[in-house]
Design a protein around this motif. Structure first.
Motif, PDB file in Angstrom:
ATOM      1  N   ALA A 100      -5.612   2.609   5.938  1.00  0.00           N
ATOM      2  CA  ALA A 100      -6.528   1.705   6.701  1.00  0.00           C
ATOM      3  C   ALA A 100      -6.100   1.206   7.857  1.00  0.00           C
ATOM      4  N   VAL A 101      -5.820   2.299   8.420  1.00  0.00           N
ATOM      5  CA  VAL A 101      -5.393   2.593  10.321  1.00  0.00           C
ATOM      6  C   VAL A 101      -6.531   3.310  10.564  1.00  0.00           C
ATOM      7  N   ARG A 102      -7.436   4.584   9.260  1.00  0.00           N
ATOM      8  CA  ARG A 102      -8.321   5.677   9.836  1.00  0.00           C
ATOM      9  C   ARG A 102      -9.753   4.253   9.348  1.00  0.00           C
ATOM     10  N   ASP A 103      -8.974   3.210   8.393  1.00  0.00           N
ATOM     11  CA  ASP A 103     -10.331   2.624   8.434  1.00  0.00           C
ATOM     12  C   ASP A 103     -10.061   1.305   8.410  1.00  0.00           C
ATOM     13  N   PRO A 104     -10.578   0.261   8.734  1.00  0.00           N
ATOM     14  CA  PRO A 104      -9.459  -0.405   9.153  1.00  0.00           C
ATOM     15  C   PRO A 104     -10.752  -1.762   7.614  1.00  0.00           C
ATOM     16  N   GLU A 105     -12.099  -1.084   8.244  1.00  0.00           N
ATOM     17  CA  GLU A 105     -12.824  -1.577   7.244  1.00  0.00           C
ATOM     18  C   GLU A 105     -12.715  -1.812   5.703  1.00  0.00           C
ATOM     19  N   TRP A 106     -12.571  -0.012   5.446  1.00  0.00           N
ATOM     20  CA  TRP A 106     -11.739  -0.683   4.164  1.00  0.00           C
ATOM     21  C   TRP A 106     -11.046  -1.078   4.012  1.00  0.00           C
ATOM     22  N   ALA A 107      -9.585  -0.734   4.398  1.00  0.00           N
ATOM     23  CA  ALA A 107      -8.581  -2.383   4.297  1.00  0.00           C
ATOM     24  C   ALA A 107      -8.987  -3.166   3.832  1.00  0.00           C
ATOM     25  N   LEU A 108      -9.889  -3.945   4.797  1.00  0.00           N
ATOM     26  CA  LEU A 108     -10.196  -5.317   4.830  1.00  0.00           C
ATOM     27  C   LEU A 108     -11.160  -5.537   2.818  1.00  0.00           C
ATOM     28  N   ASP A 109     -11.480  -4.164   2.586  1.00  0.00           N
ATOM     29  CA  ASP A 109     -12.512  -4.900   1.302  1.00  0.00           C
ATOM     30  C   ASP A 109     -11.235  -4.286   0.387  1.00  0.00           C
ATOM     31  N   HIS A 110     -10.520  -3.674   0.440  1.00  0.00           N
ATOM     32  CA  HIS A 110      -9.036  -3.415  -0.410  1.00  0.00           C
ATOM     33  C   HIS A 110      -8.417  -4.503  -0.664  1.00  0.00           C
ATOM     34  N   ALA A 111      -7.985  -4.759   0.362  1.00  0.00           N
ATOM     35  CA  ALA A 111      -7.612  -6.796  -0.096  1.00  0.00           C
ATOM     36  C   ALA A 111      -8.016  -7.303  -0.470  1.00  0.00           C
ATOM     37  N   ASP A 112      -9.729  -7.832  -0.449  1.00  0.00           N
ATOM     38  CA  ASP A 112     -10.237  -8.788  -1.075  1.00  0.00           C
ATOM     39  C   ASP A 112     -10.372  -8.153  -2.695  1.00  0.00           C
ATOM     40  N   VAL A 164       0.856  -1.130  -0.168  1.00  0.00           N
ATOM     41  CA  VAL A 164       0.003  -0.067  -0.257  1.00  0.00           C
ATOM     42  C   VAL A 164       0.860   1.704  -0.091  1.00  0.00           C
ATOM     43  N   THR A 165       0.575   1.747   0.100  1.00  0.00           N
ATOM     44  CA  THR A 165       0.993   3.498  -0.613  1.00  0.00           C
ATOM     45  C   THR A 165       0.846   4.281   1.020  1.00  0.00           C
ATOM     46  N   PRO A 166       1.238   5.246   1.188  1.00  0.00           N
ATOM     47  CA  PRO A 166       1.654   5.742   2.185  1.00  0.00           C
ATOM     48  C   PRO A 166       0.450   6.615   2.727  1.00  0.00           C
ATOM     49  N   ALA A 167      -0.061   6.661   1.669  1.00  0.00           N
ATOM     50  CA  ALA A 167      -1.710   7.700   1.949  1.00  0.00           C
ATOM     51  C   ALA A 167      -2.528   6.410   2.312  1.00  0.00           C
ATOM     52  N   GLN A 168      -2.725   5.389   1.520  1.00  0.00           N
ATOM     53  CA  GLN A 168      -3.369   4.272   1.405  1.00  0.00           C
ATOM     54  C   GLN A 168      -2.835   3.612   3.063  1.00  0.00           C
ATOM     55  N   LEU A 169      -2.056   3.185   3.276  1.00  0.00           N
ATOM     56  CA  LEU A 169      -1.748   3.519   4.755  1.00  0.00           C
ATOM     57  C   LEU A 169      -2.496   4.489   6.062  1.00  0.00           C
ATOM     58  N   GLU A 170      -2.243   5.750   6.048  1.00  0.00           N
ATOM     59  CA  GLU A 170      -3.298   6.128   6.843  1.00  0.00           C
ATOM     60  C   GLU A 170      -5.016   5.777   7.054  1.00  0.00           C
TER      61      GLU A 170
END
Length: 164
Positions: free
Chosen positions: A18-30, A10-16
């Motif tokens: 993901a930290v703010r919105d873990p649900e987005w991170a899971l959806d993005h990973a899937d 993930v880019t640094p912006a995407q990491l930020e």
């Protein structure tokens, strides 16, 4: 049911995000995982990589070598939500660079020096059932992981890490 090691660049912006919105991170990973068929070795465009069942062998070998970054479980938590076998964690771009540098310096043959199947059995390294013919089994996954980390480090990416 198998336990597999999974990685998402993930880019640094995407990491930020993901930290703010873990649900987005899971959806993005899937989404990324489903979109990318894992080739024999990851390309520079690959955003996802899996070490399949070799994650614990790699963990064991790297622990013996003094790896300064936990690339199997990640360094920093960002959610308590279970992504398969526990919550995911992440690696800052600095951790990714350090890991890439260390992986590049450690060949698989060097990691195997002095390791026997009995060592793996005593340490209960997953997936168990080790014999002398299986010691080289993890080479493909280790080499792919090394390439994946090198590509991520060059791009300045962070990494989400989890077991599923």
């Amino acid at each position: 049911m198998s336990i597999i090691g999974e990685y998402l660049r993930v880019t640094p912006a995407q990491l930020e995000r993901a930290v703010r919105d873990p649900e987005w991170a899971l959806d993005h990973a899937d989404e990324v995982r489903e979109a990318e068929d894992q080739p024999e070795s990851p390309s520079t465009a690959s955003r996802y990589y899996s070490t399949y069942k070799a994650w614990d062998l790699i963990r064991f070998l790297l622990a013996r070598s003094g790896m300064p970054v936990d690339i199997i479980h990640g360094e920093e938590p960002f959610t308590e939500e279970d992504w398969g076998y526990g919550p995911p964690r992440y690696l800052h771009p600095e951790h990714v660079r350090l890991a890439a540098h260390t992986l590049r310096a450690l060949s698989y043959d060097r990691l195997l020096e002095g390791v026997s199947p009995d060592d793996l059995l005593r340490a209960e390294v997953y997936p168990l059932g080790w014999d002398v013919t299986m010691l080289g089994w993890g080479r493909h996954w280790y080499d792919g992981l090394t390439h994946f980390f090198e590509t991520a480090a060059t791009a300045g990416d962070a990494m989400l890490v989890w077991l599923d």
